[in-house]
Design an enzyme around this catalytic site. Structure first.
Site, short mmCIF file in Angstrom:
data_model
loop_
_atom_site.label_atom_id
_atom_site.label_comp_id
_atom_site.label_asym_id
_atom_site.label_seq_id
_atom_site.Cartn_x
_atom_site.Cartn_y
_atom_site.Cartn_z
CE LYS A 22 75.47 -1.20 37.24
NZ LYS A 22 76.87 -0.77 37.21
CG ASN A 23 77.96 -4.07 35.52
OD1 ASN A 23 77.65 -2.88 35.46
ND2 ASN A 23 78.30 -4.66 36.65
CB CYS A 117 84.51 4.90 43.14
SG CYS A 117 84.38 3.16 43.45
NE ARG A 122 85.62 0.19 40.63
CZ ARG A 122 84.33 0.25 40.31
NH1 ARG A 122 83.51 0.98 41.02
NH2 ARG A 122 83.89 -0.42 39.27
CG ASP A 306 79.06 -6.42 41.33
OD1 ASP A 306 78.98 -6.31 40.10
OD2 ASP A 306 79.96 -5.84 41.99
NE ARG A 398 76.06 4.74 39.29
CZ ARG A 398 77.38 4.70 39.33
NH1 ARG A 398 78.02 5.12 40.39
NH2 ARG A 398 78.07 4.23 38.32
#
Ligand code: EPZ
Length: 419
Positions: A22-23, A117, A122, A306, A398
């Site tokens: 995803k990233n 968030c 952030r 993560d 997500r």
């Protein structure tokens, strides 16, 4: 709102294919803004953040469509917009990644400030600092970053922290700048490297990616790309932790062992047997209970933030006491209170949690708060006795493609409840 229900207690066993990262997908899709030529990206996972990105680019006039399975075709022939609206940015902070490409391509960009968030403030100050160093005029107006530049100029940018998307934004902008840009204290994540490799296929002149100093010499224009994204190391790591927690044996295919050194080292410390091939990783726990491990998160190649929540869950049922320290984000322990509801013995101390492993957890209804916290709760549900129901699983969608189907394939008793 969809929920995921898990009946715990089954060791996982089998093979699972890892989806695209995803990233890496998000910045590479945004890179299509840098050229008027057609671009195609394969290996794209079907994730909420990917459809959000496609919607954002479509709003800017990018012709975009889903090709065959997992392939996205794009062409930013004519841009019809310069704004990333609040409605989209508030659902996906990574929208900030249009700032650099738009500014470089058309000299103007308006991007809603992402705002904070769940896992921390952030800020994006380092993104703006880098672009200002390249000559951009940037101010904030009614919650929007408004950036303008005739043509960006190469500059030396020293990042206070090794920001991943900050490095990506500045690197993309620099590919069309006049002159050479050097990014010092650049992020070294594999996703940054994959973006750089994709930009190079477009004709960008980039070196040093994967180290903490990246050098980019601008070009007048770039070609399109036809690229395949690298596998998601965090998804792979998550499935391997699930195997370790349930005492099972799992092989992850379409994986990149070289991007998971820190995580694989910790899994071996926890007592797992790891074997690897060029594009697969296998973890065999042999029915054993994991041993507690100490973890401190850090920018790559350190232990990835993560994967912090997943290892907090592993320590919750491990033999012994483990300390997990979070140094990247200031509030990434929301999963702790939820794990305590299952009977975990966890104490929060500043930016660390001390976890005394317990023999068993007991299933309960839980609430997901952010993407990786929700994955951690699913993992805990796999070992908790009885039924666990994780609510607000839109967080998990997500970043994980069909997680319950993949876990069911591995023998878990898991299903999605839609009410
Ligand atoms: C990227 O976020 C990832 N997201 C995150 O993954 C990941 O957790 C994070 O990098 C760290 O590895 C994407 O790539 C889309 P940072 P990013 O900028 O770039 C501070 C997931 O679960 N900072 O590297 O937003 C910041 O506050 C997500 O997939 C500034 O102070 O993270 C944080 O403390 C979650 N000023 C630290 O740097 C800035 O201008 C690292 O943030 C930018 C960042």
């Amino acid at each position: 709102m969809a929920r995921i229900q898990i009946a715990g207690g089954r060791p996982l066993d089998g093979t699972v294919e890892v989806s695209g990262a995803k990233n890496a997908v998000l910045p590479i899709l945004m890179a299509s803004l840098l050229t008027d030529q057609p671009c195609g990206l394969s290996g794209v996972p079907h994730l909420k953040d990917v459809t959000t990105t496609m919607e954002l680019l479509g709003q800017m006039g990018v012709e975009i469509s889903l090709g065959d399975c997992f392939r996205v075709e794009m062409c930013a022939r004519e841009l019809a917009g310069d704004t990333a609206p609040y409605e989209l940015v508030k659902t996906m902070r990574a929208s900030i990644l249009v700032l650099g490409p738009l500014l470089a391509r058309q000299g103007v960009a308006k991007v809603s400030l992402p705002g904070g968030c769940a896992i921390g403030a952030r800020p994006v100050d380092l993104h703006l600092k880098g672009l200002k160093a390249m000559g951009a005029d940037i101010h904030v107006d009614a919650g929007y970053i408004v950036a303008r530049a005739e043509r960006l100029k190469g500059a030396r940018v020293v990042l206070d922290t090794a920001t991943v998307t900050g490095t990506e934004n500045i690197m993309m902008a620099a590919t069309l700048a006049d002159g050479t840009t050097v990014i010092d204290n650049a992020a070294q994540e594999p996703e940054v490297v994959d973006l750089a490799e994709c930009l190079i296929t477009m004709g960008a002149d980039i070196s040093g990616h994967g180290t903490n100093t990246i050098t980019i010499t601008g070009r007048q224009r770039l070609d399109g790309y036809d690229y395949k994204v690298l596998p998601d190391r965090i998804e792979a790591g998550t499935f391997l932790v699930a195997a370790a927690m349930t005492g099972g044996r799992v092989r992850t295919t379409n994986a990149r062992p070289d991007t998971l050194d820190a995580v694989l080292g910790k899994l071996e410390e926890a007592g797992a047997e790891i074997s690897i091939g060029e594009d697969w990783i296998e973890l065999d726990m042999g029915g054993r209970r994991p041993k507690a491990v100490d973890v401190t998160t850090a920018p790559y190649p350190g232990f990835p933030t993560d994967m912090q929540a997943q290892f907090t869950a592993l320590n919750a049922i491990a033999e012994g006491t483990g300390v997990v320290r979070e140094t990247v984000f200031e509030n990434r322990f929301m999963h702790v209170q939820e794990l305590q509801r299952l009977g975990a013995d966890i104490r929060l101390q500043g930016n660390a949690v001390i976890i005394r492993g317990v023999e068993k957890l007991t299933g309960a209804p839980l609430m997901a708060t952010d993407l990786r916290a929700s994955a951690c709760l699913v993992l805990a549900g796999l070992v908790a006795e009885g039924m666990t129901i994780v609510d607000r699983v839109y967080h998990i969608d997500r970043g994980y493609e069909n997680i319950e189907e993949k876990l069911r394939q591995l023998g878990a008793d898991i299903r999605r409840l839609t009410r």
